[in-house]
Design a protein around this motif. Structure first.
Motif, short mmCIF file in Angstrom:
data_model
loop_
_atom_site.label_atom_id
_atom_site.label_comp_id
_atom_site.label_asym_id
_atom_site.label_seq_id
_atom_site.Cartn_x
_atom_site.Cartn_y
_atom_site.Cartn_z
N CYS A 1 0.86 -1.19 0.00
CA CYS A 1 0.00 0.00 0.00
C CYS A 1 0.89 1.24 0.00
O CYS A 1 1.92 1.26 0.69
CB CYS A 1 -0.91 0.02 1.23
N TYR B 1 0.94 4.05 1.39
CA TYR B 1 1.18 4.84 2.61
C TYR B 1 1.99 4.06 3.64
O TYR B 1 2.37 4.58 4.68
CB TYR B 1 -0.16 5.25 3.25
N CYS B 2 2.25 2.78 3.36
CA CYS B 2 2.76 1.88 4.39
C CYS B 2 4.28 1.96 4.54
O CYS B 2 5.01 1.87 3.55
CB CYS B 2 2.36 0.45 4.02
N VAL C 1 7.62 -4.71 5.18
CA VAL C 1 6.74 -5.52 4.33
C VAL C 1 7.49 -5.94 3.07
O VAL C 1 8.24 -5.16 2.52
CB VAL C 1 5.52 -4.66 3.92
N GLY D 1 1.94 -7.79 10.85
CA GLY D 1 2.69 -7.87 9.60
C GLY D 1 2.91 -6.51 8.97
O GLY D 1 2.88 -5.49 9.64
N GLY D 2 3.07 -6.60 7.65
CA GLY D 2 2.72 -7.66 6.73
C GLY D 2 1.26 -8.13 6.87
O GLY D 2 0.42 -7.46 7.44
N THR D 3 1.02 -9.26 6.29
CA THR D 3 -0.33 -9.81 6.32
C THR D 3 -0.29 -11.25 6.83
O THR D 3 -0.10 -12.19 6.05
CB THR D 3 -0.96 -9.77 4.90
N ASN E 1 -6.32 -9.21 6.31
CA ASN E 1 -6.91 -8.35 5.28
C ASN E 1 -8.24 -8.95 4.87
O ASN E 1 -8.43 -10.16 4.96
CB ASN E 1 -5.95 -8.24 4.08
N ARG F 1 -5.69 -0.16 -1.62
CA ARG F 1 -6.11 -1.43 -1.02
C ARG F 1 -6.60 -2.37 -2.12
O ARG F 1 -7.28 -1.94 -3.06
CB ARG F 1 -7.23 -1.20 0.00
#
Ligand code: SF4
Length: 388
Positions: free
Chosen positions: A21, A23-24, A28, A68-70, A103, A140
């Motif tokens: 993403c 903005y992240c 990651v 995370g991460g995811t 997510n 997203r």
């Protein structure tokens, strides 16, 4: 050695995402194939290695957090294997809180019942917004309908405890957009909700866009109106603000995050994970973090059992500043007696600026606790820099 030592918290970092993403700024990594098996086995090895050290050996666990991460890119069987190992090495407290960040994409939510069966008892879902335009701006991958479906699955899977994340103050977002997001989120009856204002972090694609003048943050007054709308709306629905960005029904505060803000011990495993242990005299403490790159992290754990890159001992001054800026994040603030006992002086003797903040109405004393006022919470970061 002694299972009667104070229980601690465990953080497990899963550093993979399907895309990044804009903005992240978290640690990651987007890879063509997630090395789930190899990374999972490495986490088990790292856990083993800490279990042998005297400080952590056979201590009880009170919370676990897969962040995370995811983490929802990992199958329930992988998560279950890690939890089994953690419980084998560190006895679980009866009311342990086990959170997994997820997510809302379809591939992720199909795993929710499996996570519940293997012991996860709290899901934190990154909804961010229900407005298609804002989801697309935030980069997203999921749709608002997928979030709705994911929240239904969370209920069906029997997660009585869950968190929903929203992002506000995106450029172009109106108060009406935010109200619609809050109303829709509340329709799912979340016991916990986190509302983060969008921040433009250096090194992110949004920062480059911002520097090129293609992204313009919302004016400060609009952001303040949004923060006020959030607090009013959520408190009306029984979600009490207990930290700058966090709201919960009674009994549903995130115990894992409270442990960070209250300065408790936590062990972080995985690429880039941070850890903290208090010193024996309980005045200072020691912080360290792991190698950030997952490949190098795995290599080092497999060769040496640990992957530390930096360790920092906090002296009295550093420990006092951590106590302040972590504790003041909480609405209940810090205990003046505890500070004085630990650091040998009252907070205002240690930090003379506190007198000014009290006078300006940014801080107040409530029941022998020093806390930020509503106005102080709006400018919290500019107060915190004085402690760093
Ligand atoms: S899904 Fe979360 S962790 Fe992954 S890139 Fe987006 S914001 Fe960052």
């Amino acid at each position: 050695m002694s299972s009667d030592k104070e229980p601690f918290s465990l953080y497990i970092h899963i550093p993979y995402c399907i895309s990044k993403c804009p903005y992240c700024d978290f640690n990651v990594h987007v890879v063509s194939k997630i090395p789930e098996m190899e990374y999972g086995e490495t986490l088990l090895r790292e856990l083993d290695s800490y279990a042998q050290s005297e400080h952590w050996h056979r201590r009880n666990l009170k919370t676990i957090y897969f962040g995370g991460g995811t983490p929802s890119t990992f199958e329930p069987v992988s998560i279950g294997t890690i939890l089994d190992k953690a419980e084998f090495l560190f006895p679980f407290e009866k009311d342990i809180e086990i959170t997994l960040e997820a997510n809302p994409g379809t591939d992720d939510s199909k795993n929710f019942p499996g996570y519940r069966s293997c012991g996860v008892n709290r899901i934190s879902i990154g909804a961010q917004s229900f407005q298609p335009r804002l989801l697309s701006f935030l980069g997203r991958l999921h749709t608002a309908d997928e979030t709705r479906e994911a929240l239904k699955i969370i209920h069906q899977a029997g997660f009585e405890n869950f968190n929903l994340d929203l992002i506000y103050a995106s450029p172009g977002q109106s108060l009406a957009d935010l109200k619609a997001d809050l109303d829709e989120a509340l329709g799912f009856n979340p016991p916990h909700l986190s509302a983060y204002n969008l921040t433009i972090e250096e090194g992110t694609p949004f920062h480059r866009e911002f520097r090129a003048g293609r992204i313009r943050p919302l004016p400060e007054e609009e952001e303040i109106s949004m923060a006020e709308l959030i607090e009013e709306t959520l408190s009306r629905e029984g979600l009490e603000r207990y930290e700058i960005s966090n709201y919960a029904k009674p009994g549903y505060q995130s115990r894992h995050n409270l442990n960070y803000w209250q300065g408790g011990d936590y062990l972080g495993i995985g690429a880039g994970a941070h850890s903290y242990k208090r010193s024996q005299d309980h005045v200072g403490g020691c912080r360290w973090h792991n190698e950030k790159n997952p490949g190098r992290y795995m290599e080092r754990i497999n060769q040496e059992g640990k992957a530390l890159v930096e360790m920092e001992q906090s002296d009295l001054t550093k420990a006092a500043s951590e106590f302040m800026f972590l504790g003041l994040r909480m609405i209940q603030g810090i205990s003046v007696d505890e500070f004085s006992c630990r650091f040998g002086k009252t907070p205002d003797a240690f930090y003379p600026q506190i007198g000014d903040w009290l006078e300006e109405g940014l801080m107040e004393l409530r029941d022998a606790r020093l806390c930020l006022t509503r106005r102080g919470l709006l400018v919290a970061n500019s107060i915190f820099v004085n402690f760093v």
